[in-house]
Design an enzyme around this catalytic site. Structure first.
Site, short mmCIF file in Angstrom:
data_model
loop_
_atom_site.label_atom_id
_atom_site.label_comp_id
_atom_site.label_asym_id
_atom_site.label_seq_id
_atom_site.Cartn_x
_atom_site.Cartn_y
_atom_site.Cartn_z
N GLU A 182 56.64 -34.82 94.01
CA GLU A 182 57.02 -35.01 95.42
C GLU A 182 56.14 -36.01 96.16
O GLU A 182 55.54 -35.69 97.19
CB GLU A 182 57.01 -33.64 96.13
CG GLU A 182 57.96 -32.66 95.47
CD GLU A 182 58.01 -31.30 96.15
OE1 GLU A 182 57.15 -31.02 97.00
OE2 GLU A 182 58.93 -30.53 95.83
N ASN A 221 58.21 -36.25 89.38
CA ASN A 221 59.27 -35.28 89.70
C ASN A 221 59.48 -35.29 91.21
O ASN A 221 58.51 -35.40 91.97
CB ASN A 221 58.76 -33.90 89.23
CG ASN A 221 59.78 -32.79 89.25
OD1 ASN A 221 60.88 -32.96 88.74
ND2 ASN A 221 59.42 -31.65 89.84
N HIS A 249 67.50 -29.24 93.97
CA HIS A 249 67.69 -28.07 94.82
C HIS A 249 68.88 -28.41 95.72
O HIS A 249 68.73 -29.08 96.75
CB HIS A 249 66.43 -27.80 95.65
CG HIS A 249 65.28 -27.37 94.79
ND1 HIS A 249 65.28 -26.17 94.10
CD2 HIS A 249 64.10 -27.97 94.50
CE1 HIS A 249 64.15 -26.05 93.42
NE2 HIS A 249 63.42 -27.13 93.65
N GLU A 294 64.74 -28.50 88.39
CA GLU A 294 64.62 -27.30 89.24
C GLU A 294 65.96 -26.92 89.85
O GLU A 294 66.04 -26.57 91.03
CB GLU A 294 63.58 -27.55 90.36
CG GLU A 294 62.22 -27.98 89.84
CD GLU A 294 61.16 -28.11 90.93
OE1 GLU A 294 61.37 -27.64 92.06
OE2 GLU A 294 60.11 -28.72 90.65
N ASP A 307 69.04 -25.46 91.47
CA ASP A 307 69.67 -24.29 92.08
C ASP A 307 70.70 -24.79 93.07
O ASP A 307 70.64 -25.94 93.52
CB ASP A 307 68.68 -23.28 92.69
CG ASP A 307 67.62 -23.87 93.59
OD1 ASP A 307 67.86 -24.94 94.19
OD2 ASP A 307 66.54 -23.24 93.73
C1 XIL Z 1 58.22 -22.98 94.69
C2 XIL Z 1 58.22 -21.60 94.04
O1 XIL Z 1 59.50 -21.33 93.58
C3 XIL Z 1 57.78 -20.57 95.03
O2 XIL Z 1 57.62 -19.31 94.40
C4 XIL Z 1 56.47 -20.97 95.70
O3 XIL Z 1 56.15 -20.05 96.71
C5 XIL Z 1 56.57 -22.35 96.28
O4 XIL Z 1 56.97 -23.26 95.27
N1 XIL Z 1 59.58 -27.87 94.40
C6 XIL Z 1 58.70 -27.60 93.39
C7 XIL Z 1 58.39 -26.21 93.01
O5 XIL Z 1 58.26 -28.54 92.71
O6 XIL Z 1 57.09 -26.06 92.53
C8 XIL Z 1 58.64 -25.27 94.17
O7 XIL Z 1 58.46 -23.94 93.71
C9 XIL Z 1 60.01 -25.49 94.75
C10 XIL Z 1 60.15 -26.87 95.25
#
Ligand code: XIL
Length: 492
Positions: free
Chosen positions: A163, A204, A240, A268, A270
């Site tokens: 990020e 990422n 996401h 990641e 969802d």
């Molecule tokens: C999130 C986790 O899912 C949570 O449990 C935690 O509180 C915060 O982080 N981007 C990422 C992940 O790269 O590491 C994050 O994970 C979600 C967003």
């Protein structure tokens, strides 16, 4: 109810052995409605991964058997982040991260390491430490060296940098950006490479799935890092997503990055919706999941897809996006949702709906043997390949009982080779446990690695690389010879 990690992995190993003994290969090969996702993905030479919560892994066998049974890759949802592994300076806590690595190994899964350099979940002793820029640089370097070094040879890939950009494509302000300047990204990748030369090193980010200002800034950075020879192997697209908003140019965007000469992965995934969910929304969500898997499969260098959280009870979404949830493949009772069936179908499985049992816990896929697959589309030719071939087999890492090997096959001839298979015999009882970028089958000592559907041809002079994790007992000799479509190759 709660089981110790040792007991969980013992249970997993016993289940694996039992499954391997009870189920003949032909049964495993039948891709029925309940075929585990990992079987389907492995047959495609790809990874299907899940972000794993340490609490649930150790606390629930229903959870851990789905993680082992359905996925061939795992990511620590939090356990490898800096605040988790070094909550106070010098106080290193690897317990949860080690647990996941051991679990993955016991279940023939690869590990995606997440994450080394990020603006978030940095321990308070760093953010509040009042350190000079020079000191921060040293601390980041030490952190990367320590963590990537600890897991060298045990993680398939690292999200080294996470990020780094704003939505408008400028660099995000962070403790690293603000103190170390633009070079923190190249430096982090270089330090990670020094600590673990075999791991694939990723940058990422989120909201980079379509072509937009942010993804283009990321693209420009990756291009320039490649030009400078900075070790970068892959780009992770978090994905996401919001229901109904899979970017229509997802595939084209993945492809433009792949064309820079890096792997791409959905890291990641969802798909969130307003809660409570309903059947229409869940069906639309299934379609979104299908689109993402299909886009990945359409890009040769897309190594796979990781979903962020096993089930809706375990997802980060409701806590962060108020009013939203139901974003994962399993509902709060660990029942497979329509999205599960869509992922299975997108990987070539049956389109039947998932079984009410939650699809496959304790299923044959918890076996650590390589996933069975359909017979190769073209049998090895008995005629020698004109010009021949070379195979380079390198043990990238080895530890007690396990190893990672990289294999590169080169067509030395003047004509293209169509569907291909590389074959070898293990000399000391080694067993492939999880492979990537090829479709593995093993029968006794004999291993074949066949082209995945997306890499059927080997042009004259072209090389193709694939790899696997394996187990070994008393010794781990390099195989004596290799064949390509039945012809013995020169060993490089
Ligand atoms: C999130 C986790 O899912 C949570 O449990 C935690 O509180 C915060 O982080 N981007 C990422 C992940 O790269 O590491 C994050 O994970 C979600 C967003």
């Amino acid at each position: 109810m709660a089981s110790t990690p040792r007991r969980s992995s013992l249970v997993a190993i016993l289940a694996a052995l039992l499954a391997a003994v009870l189920l003949p290969l032909s049964t495993l090969s039948a891709h029925g409605a309940d075929t585990p996702l990992r079987t389907l993905a492995s047959a495609d030479g790809r990874q299907i991964g899940v972000a794993v919560s340490d609490n649930r892994l150790t606390g629930s066998t229903a959870y851990s058997s789905l993680v082992s049974g359905q996925f061939n890759s795992v990511t620590a949802e939090n356990a490898m982040k800096w605040d988790a592994v070094e909550p106070s300076q010098g106080n290193l806590n690897w317990a949860a991260a080690d647990r996941l690595v051991a679990f993955a190994r016991a279940n023939g899964q690869v590990v995606r390491g997440h994450t080394l350099a990020w603006h978030s979940q940095v321990p308070g002793w760093i953010t509040n430490g009042g350190f000079s820029a020079d000191r921060l640089r040293t601390l980041l370097q030490q952190h990367i060296a320590t963590e990537a070094g600890r897991y060298a040879g045990k993680v398939y890939a690292w999200d080294v940098v996470n990020e780094a950009f704003n939505d408008n494509g400028t660099r995000r302000s962070s403790i690293w950006q603000d103190n170390l300047g633009d070079g923190w990204i190249a430096d982090s990748l270089t330090w990670a490479h020094q600590a673990d030369p075999a791991a694939r090193l990723y940058i990422n980010d989120y909201s980079v799935e379509g072509v937009n200002a942010k993804s283009t800034a990321l693209y420009d950075l990756v291009k320039s890092l490649k030009q400078q020879g900075v070790p970068i192997d892959g780009v992770g697209f978090q994905a996401h997503l919001v229901l109904g908003q899979v970017p229509s140019d997802l595939k084209a965007n993945l492809q433009r990055f792949a064309d820079l000469g890096v792997d791409v992965a959905i890291t990641e995934l969802d798909v969130r919706m307003q809660t409570p969910s309903n059947a229409t929304a869940l069906a639309a969500q299934a379609e979104d999941y299908r689109k993402v898997i299909t886009a990945c499969r359409a890009v040769a260098r897309c190594v796979g897809v990781t979903v962020w959280g096993l089930d809706d009870a375990d997802s980060w979404v409701p806590g962060v996006f108020s009013g939203y949830g139901a974003a994962t493949l399993y509902d709060e009772n660990l029942q497979a949702k329509p999205a599960w069936a869509a992922v299975a179908a997108a990987f070539g499985g049956s389109t039947a709906s998932p079984s009410p049992s939650g699809s496959g816990s304790g299923s044959p896929s918890s076996s650590a043997s390589p996933s069975p697959s359909a017979p190769p589309s073209s049998p090895p030719s008995s005629s020698p390949l004109p010009g021949g071939c070379t195979v380079a087999y390198r043990i990238a890492n080895q530890w007690t009982g396990g190893f990672t090997a990289d294999v590169t096959v080169t067509n030395k001839g003047t004509s293209a080779i169509g569907p291909w298979q590389v074959g070898w015999q293990f000399g000391a009882g080694q067993q492939v446990t999880q492979g990537w970028s090829a479709v593995f089958t093993q029968s006794g000592a004999a291993v074949t690695a066949a082209n995945p559907s997306w890499a059927t041809g080997l042009a004259p002079g072209a090389s193709y690389g694939f790899g696997f994790n394996g187990s070994w007992g008393t010794s781990n000799p390099v195989p004596a010879s290799f064949t390509l479509n039945g012809t013995v190759c020169t060993t490089a």
